[in-house]
Design an enzyme around this catalytic site. Sequence first.
Site, PDB file in Angstrom:
ATOM      1  N   CYS A   1      18.049   3.592  34.171  1.00  0.00           N
ATOM      2  CA  CYS A   1      18.399   4.958  33.811  1.00  0.00           C
ATOM      3  C   CYS A   1      18.453   5.752  35.116  1.00  0.00           C
ATOM      4  O   CYS A   1      17.419   6.066  35.703  1.00  0.00           O
ATOM      5  CB  CYS A   1      17.341   5.501  32.856  1.00  0.00           C
ATOM      6  SG  CYS A   1      17.689   7.140  32.243  1.00  0.00           S
TER       7      CYS A   1
ATOM      8  N   ARG B   1      17.319  -1.330  31.079  1.00  0.00           N
ATOM      9  CA  ARG B   1      18.126  -0.117  31.219  1.00  0.00           C
ATOM     10  C   ARG B   1      17.702   0.588  32.491  1.00  0.00           C
ATOM     11  O   ARG B   1      16.614   1.153  32.575  1.00  0.00           O
ATOM     12  CB  ARG B   1      17.950   0.805  30.016  1.00  0.00           C
ATOM     13  CG  ARG B   1      18.706   2.126  30.155  1.00  0.00           C
ATOM     14  CD  ARG B   1      18.681   2.944  28.875  1.00  0.00           C
ATOM     15  NE  ARG B   1      17.346   3.262  28.406  1.00  0.00           N
ATOM     16  CZ  ARG B   1      16.699   4.409  28.666  1.00  0.00           C
ATOM     17  NH1 ARG B   1      17.255   5.341  29.400  1.00  0.00           N
ATOM     18  NH2 ARG B   1      15.486   4.598  28.172  1.00  0.00           N
TER      19      ARG B   1
ATOM     20  N   CYS C   1      16.520   3.407  46.194  1.00  0.00           N
ATOM     21  CA  CYS C   1      17.499   2.726  47.050  1.00  0.00           C
ATOM     22  C   CYS C   1      16.720   1.975  48.124  1.00  0.00           C
ATOM     23  O   CYS C   1      15.887   2.562  48.814  1.00  0.00           O
ATOM     24  CB  CYS C   1      18.431   3.759  47.681  1.00  0.00           C
ATOM     25  SG  CYS C   1      19.524   3.058  48.942  1.00  0.00           S
TER      26      CYS C   1
ATOM     27  N   HIS D   1      15.055   8.306  45.659  1.00  0.00           N
ATOM     28  CA  HIS D   1      14.803   8.140  44.223  1.00  0.00           C
ATOM     29  C   HIS D   1      16.126   8.095  43.471  1.00  0.00           C
ATOM     30  O   HIS D   1      17.001   8.937  43.664  1.00  0.00           O
ATOM     31  CB  HIS D   1      13.960   9.315  43.711  1.00  0.00           C
ATOM     32  CG  HIS D   1      13.765   9.330  42.234  1.00  0.00           C
ATOM     33  ND1 HIS D   1      12.854   8.515  41.602  1.00  0.00           N
ATOM     34  CD2 HIS D   1      14.360  10.055  41.260  1.00  0.00           C
ATOM     35  CE1 HIS D   1      12.892   8.751  40.298  1.00  0.00           C
ATOM     36  NE2 HIS D   1      13.811   9.683  40.065  1.00  0.00           N
TER      37      HIS D   1
ATOM     38  N   ASP E   1      21.922  -4.232  23.441  1.00  0.00           N
ATOM     39  CA  ASP E   1      22.692  -5.482  23.422  1.00  0.00           C
ATOM     40  C   ASP E   1      23.340  -5.703  24.789  1.00  0.00           C
ATOM     41  O   ASP E   1      24.540  -5.533  24.971  1.00  0.00           O
ATOM     42  CB  ASP E   1      23.747  -5.431  22.316  1.00  0.00           C
ATOM     43  CG  ASP E   1      24.473  -6.755  22.150  1.00  0.00           C
ATOM     44  OD1 ASP E   1      23.928  -7.793  22.566  1.00  0.00           O
ATOM     45  OD2 ASP E   1      25.600  -6.738  21.612  1.00  0.00           O
TER      46      ASP E   1
ATOM     47  N   HIS F   1      14.736   5.463  36.778  1.00  0.00           N
ATOM     48  CA  HIS F   1      13.688   4.574  36.279  1.00  0.00           C
ATOM     49  C   HIS F   1      14.276   3.381  35.544  1.00  0.00           C
ATOM     50  O   HIS F   1      15.406   3.442  35.056  1.00  0.00           O
ATOM     51  CB  HIS F   1      12.738   5.345  35.344  1.00  0.00           C
ATOM     52  CG  HIS F   1      11.868   6.300  36.077  1.00  0.00           C
ATOM     53  ND1 HIS F   1      12.253   7.598  36.345  1.00  0.00           N
ATOM     54  CD2 HIS F   1      10.635   6.153  36.624  1.00  0.00           C
ATOM     55  CE1 HIS F   1      11.293   8.197  37.018  1.00  0.00           C
ATOM     56  NE2 HIS F   1      10.290   7.348  37.195  1.00  0.00           N
TER      57      HIS F   1
ATOM     58  N   CYS G   1      21.375   8.089  26.197  1.00  0.00           N
ATOM     59  CA  CYS G   1      20.109   8.697  26.615  1.00  0.00           C
ATOM     60  C   CYS G   1      20.319   9.956  27.442  1.00  0.00           C
ATOM     61  O   CYS G   1      19.358  10.659  27.737  1.00  0.00           O
ATOM     62  CB  CYS G   1      19.263   7.687  27.391  1.00  0.00           C
ATOM     63  SG  CYS G   1      19.923   7.295  29.024  1.00  0.00           S
TER      64      CYS G   1
END
Length: 139
Positions: free
Chosen positions: A126, A124, A101, A107, A118, A110, A70
């Site tokens: 990201c 995720r 955090c 920040h 899998d 997301h 990504c």
Amino acid sequence: METEQQPPVVKSEQEWRQQLTPEEYAVLREAGTERPWVGEYTDTKTTGVYECRACGAELFRSDTKFESHCGWPSFFGPLAGEAIIEREDRSLGMTRVEVLCANCHSHLGHLFEGEGYDTPTDQRYCINSISLRLVPAEE
């Protein structure tokens, strides 16, 4: 999602600006996003612990990092649930889950779920590379 309380690490915006580079400040303190594929940890395979670049709190382990293709480092789970805060983000005309955090409320990125990766959690995290600092494991 958690209710936010005062973080353990509290600094004035001026103190954050003195500590962080302008790029780090824009992402960590103003919820910006670094461009995809430019972060130093996007393709890193080094074993270790990822800390918050702002306060040094341990956030993710390298064994939860996976290749999502990504453009940003992706993890399937945080080091511990209390290491991060997940909160609703309605910016950009959509609803997402922002990851902060828990120690300093900076920040990180997301959280996305149900994308079919899998991984053990089908989540995720990201995370912007610029929000992290990798501490390599000792050999």
